[in-house]
Design a protein around this motif. Structure first.
Motif, short mmCIF file in Angstrom:
data_model
loop_
_atom_site.label_atom_id
_atom_site.label_comp_id
_atom_site.label_asym_id
_atom_site.label_seq_id
_atom_site.Cartn_x
_atom_site.Cartn_y
_atom_site.Cartn_z
N THR A 36 4.14 -4.42 -1.09
CA THR A 36 2.97 -3.67 -1.54
C THR A 36 3.09 -2.17 -1.26
N TYR A 45 1.76 1.86 -3.43
CA TYR A 45 1.27 3.16 -2.94
C TYR A 45 2.29 4.26 -3.20
N ALA A 85 -2.66 6.41 0.31
CA ALA A 85 -3.11 5.10 0.80
C ALA A 85 -4.39 5.18 1.61
N ARG A 91 -7.06 2.25 -2.97
CA ARG A 91 -6.92 0.88 -2.44
C ARG A 91 -7.69 -0.10 -3.32
N GLN A 92 -8.88 0.32 -3.74
CA GLN A 92 -9.71 -0.53 -4.59
C GLN A 92 -9.00 -0.82 -5.92
N LEU A 132 -6.32 -3.50 -5.57
CA LEU A 132 -6.73 -4.77 -4.95
C LEU A 132 -6.52 -5.98 -5.87
N ASP A 165 -2.25 -4.18 5.22
CA ASP A 165 -3.59 -4.80 5.24
C ASP A 165 -3.59 -6.16 4.55
N ASP A 185 -1.70 5.83 9.01
CA ASP A 185 -1.98 4.49 8.48
C ASP A 185 -2.90 3.69 9.40
#
Ligand code: DC
Length: 212
Positions: A31, A35, A85, A91-92, A95, A114, A167
């Motif tokens: 993932t 980003y 990030a 982030r949304q 998702l 996460d 982070d």
């Protein structure tokens, strides 16, 4: 089966995730590349990495099929990836893609920051992989050397610590172990030993489930 692997930069989680996915016949998603792709798109368009509106638009438009992993590992992109990030809208926007990926049969291994806390809180197994900053920096230097890139260990260590700090201190989905994550410290383990330790944890969880 869904396996969530989180941990700080250069902890070895990516290599572990790939090997675990191959061992269990699962899909694998790094993932961090999502980003990184957002960061590269923002920088390539001439915007600042903390420009929330442009970063969110870039996040909505990325196409993981077209990722050039080599270009996404460049130092400027690495640094900017940790900045984009921290933007909640970024982030949304990422998702749904990650959740849909995790839901694809027969299951997946996702590695990031996460996964166990936000993306796949119901994952079957959660690992939080760590190693001392010095060991992580040494591994990153060796990795770069293998790709023909020269790097100074002190600079790499400073970059890693700065990124870890950003982070883990951000408001949105910070880097932290899920309450039910299994900690795996690879400071004194090579990749084969780390893989065996990870498989032992996964097998113990699976066996416990069957009995329970
Ligand atoms: O895993 P990596 O070093 O390639 O990740 C690059 C950056 O992306 C990292 O500094 C933080 C961010 N990231 C994140 O916030 N959440 C994830 N699930 C994965 C990466």
């Amino acid at each position: 089966m869904i396996i969530a692997i989180d941990g700080p930069a250069a902890s070895g989680k990516g290599t572990l995730a790939r090997r675990i996915a191959a061992r269990y016949g699962l899909h694998h998603l790094d993932t961090g590349l999502l980003y990184r792709a957002v960061a590269k798109a923002v920088l390539d368009a001439g915007h600042a990495a903390d420009d929330a509106a442009h970063a969110a638009a870039a996040a909505a438009a990325i196409d993981p099929e077209k990722f050039d992993e080599g270009a996404l590992k460049a130092q400027a992109v690495t640094e900017a990836s940790s900045v984009v990030a921290a933007i909640p809208q970024v982030r949304q926007a990422l998702l749904d893609y990650q959740r849909a990926f995790a839901a694809r049969p027969p299951g997946a291994v996702l590695d990031g920051r996460d996964i166990g806390t936000v993306i796949a809180p119901a994952a079957d197994v959660k690992l939080f992989v760590t190693a001392s900053p010095q060991v992580r920096a040494a591994r990153r230097v060796a990795e770069q050397k293998a790709r023909g890139v020269r790097a100074d260990e002190r600079d790499v260590l400073a970059d890693l610590l700065r990124r870890d700090q950003r982070d883990s201190k951000r408001e949105a989905a910070p880097l932290k172990p899920a309450a039910d994550a299994h900690l795996l410290d690879t400071t004194h383990l090579d990749i084969d030993a780390a893989f065996r330790a990870a498989v032992a944890i996964i097998e113990a969880v699976r066996t416990g489930r069957k009995r329970g």
